[in-house]
Design an enzyme around this catalytic site. Sequence first.
Site: not given
Lengths: 227, 227, 227, 227
Positions: C93, C111, C113, C135, C191
Amino acid sequence: MSQAEADALVLSDDPEHPANLIPELCASFYHLGWVTGTGGGISIRQGNKVYIAPSGVQKERIKPEHIFVLPFPRPSPDVFLRKPTIPLKESACTPLFWNAFELRGAGSCVHTHSQHAVMTTLLWSGDVWQVSHLEMIKGVRIGGMGKALSYLDTIIVPIIDNTPFEEDLKDSMAQAMVKYPDAAGVLVRRHGVYVWGADWEKAKTQTECLDYLFEVSVKMKLAGLLS
Amino acid sequence: MSQAEADALVLSDDPEHPANLIPELCASFYHLGWVTGTGGGISIRQGNKVYIAPSGVQKERIKPEHIFVLPFPRPSPDVFLRKPTIPLKESACTPLFWNAFELRGAGSCVHTHSQHAVMTTLLWSGDVWQVSHLEMIKGVRIGGMGKALSYLDTIIVPIIDNTPFEEDLKDSMAQAMVKYPDAAGVLVRRHGVYVWGADWEKAKTQTECLDYLFEVSVKMKLAGLLS
Amino acid sequence: MSQAEADALVLSDDPEHPANLIPELCASFYHLGWVTGTGGGISIRQGNKVYIAPSGVQKERIKPEHIFVLPFPRPSPDVFLRKPTIPLKESACTPLFWNAFELRGAGSCVHTHSQHAVMTTLLWSGDVWQVSHLEMIKGVRIGGMGKALSYLDTIIVPIIDNTPFEEDLKDSMAQAMVKYPDAAGVLVRRHGVYVWGADWEKAKTQTECLDYLFEVSVKMKLAGLLS
Amino acid sequence: MSQAEADALVLSDDPEHPANLIPELCASFYHLGWVTGTGGGISIRQGNKVYIAPSGVQKERIKPEHIFVLPFPRPSPDVFLRKPTIPLKESACTPLFWNAFELRGAGSCVHTHSQHAVMTTLLWSGDVWQVSHLEMIKGVRIGGMGKALSYLDTIIVPIIDNTPFEEDLKDSMAQAMVKYPDAAGVLVRRHGVYVWGADWEKAKTQTECLDYLFEVSVKMKLAGLLS
């Protein structure tokens, strides 16, 4: 018996002593969503002593000194071997736990308010819930106490109607247990389930199996996979 | 071998020793809903030794001294390098774990009763479950042991029928593994899944990926997102 | 720099040091289902240093000594201030985290999944996911870095297509960030999602808000509550 | 009052001191999904002192020294008995918590962003949510403070519309509390719920009961089990 002698019944360094197990197991059940909002719990009987949690308390925060000890058999509802020194009342489930001890000879009984149990009682509108051909059936014993069910068996749990006062379930639960001698538990419509076993391990693991079966059967029903 | 020598096989200060890992991992799997009600577990093979948990116990409460050690290969089902001193039986999954060790050369095998696996076997009524175009596919290796699958690959896991006795799955599981050499696991209809890998880390992470894929594919199916 | 000097970059008694925070946060994310199966994670940038977890490891078991330290800006992909002494590769990443640092000036990027993110990308088939009048929108900042969104704002997150190799998402993610300067994250179809913030607290809490919004919007969509 | 005297209001070895309880309970609520993304929390009033968490912080990481102490009654919004020494603002829920203290005499008030509460406000489009004949109703008290509801009672919680600024909910929440004096909480559409009780235990357990009832009633509605 002096208070010190009575208190000795719930004070132990052994993590598997019932007065230590009940708090630990109730905390674990809380995280499974079985005993939130003070409902539900587990009782353990060892020979002629029954250990019971208080009524109306946070079940994940019970301490050993909160545990009641009752004689088994119990001459009258007023007899305790040990009561907490702070003002608490024994669980309202006591007469229902007693059904399991008296009618099945159980050594432990679990009561949950699991939503899977409640949804089961709403989606199975008759007198019983039943499923077959699921591996987890094998984790449940005949009558809760006998030999394990086979994968080829149909598991049946009777469903009784709820009552405003928990203790008023005693007779209808007993009748269902007599009518369905092979059942390892009794569902209470819109309320939850009672499950018992020969000891706390078997009561707990059978509750896990039944809760799993309730959950997966609800999913199957909603997905149109059960006729 | 003396009992003391045998016990030394499961006593270690190293948290990554198999006899310490199996209890820790089983407790973790319990909280994922994979091994409730005494079902499921993980076996680890290190060279010519296989470490296996007992059958029919609460999987979140295993202790290192409960672990069985078996030789690999194993001359007969009666041979143990080490057995617990209390009366326990090795996991009924042992012959199934062995399939993974023998047919794939795996170093570890996980068995779960995950409801996502069970729902998958109910919603995919044929001989296989398959999905494609999901990132988590990349976390699974070809045959469980080879190079990682690509995002562009279709992942396929065979589904075999359940049997009343776990050990009777041995042959049909082996046949499915031979027929689908690229599969990293075998689903058992209405029961759960077996997943293996080169070591416990890969068996565990591949089980996580497959369980995620089972779960998300069930959601997709129920939402009408899979044709 | 000697290895000892380099290692000093990841060894600290301060629990809020990035090399201590990343393992703790990744373990927490694991229990939320965000980073199972080795996927996902969090990167933290403090001034001209970027802390990054390894690729392909169990994210709930990272140790501080596994953390990579990279210079910011980074002259080339080969430059590290510190690498683990065992053979590990930095997270795949990394180029995506860099987008957040370079294009938004972020101090941290998460990140996941999460299945809620994935389901969102399947139920919103166009280039963006958007909802309004919830909200939790107020917990997300404009562009991830500016002032908080209002309850009256529509929150928009672009969705880009997945690629076989994570690093190949770099350009399309960057384009989406330029096209949607007010977006606090980028969804990757089938993903997961990337979310950033000025520091790790804001990256984490904004990921929580977005994940909540993904989940509740999926529920609303499936219940027919969104047109 | 000196800063040292003020700080003494939040420093205690007693785990049941409000400044210790609020961090512990908020961490527990985080894991229930009630207060992710900095939203929600719990306030405790003991006599003429009110303990409140900061606004906009990670609710699972609050420390006792972050707690505000306010006088009750409070002469003006600027008066504090104790403020944290680092720059923090008291929870934006403060005026809403005050409604519970002033209008009901509550000793504690919980605010959650639980998705079950939000889904309830979307599936019940009118001014109130109500259900009947569910055991968990018995865990809620009339008006949050009186005697427990019966299984035969219909439980009613008013739903008010959300506003861009949390403090602007004060008047409509107060009106709903006056209009529905038997309600133990107030739902805020597309936002969450406020629930109070005589002390923190009752506020917490009643929130658990209501959250359970929201969740199960949403399931019932989606399954077509409520007309």
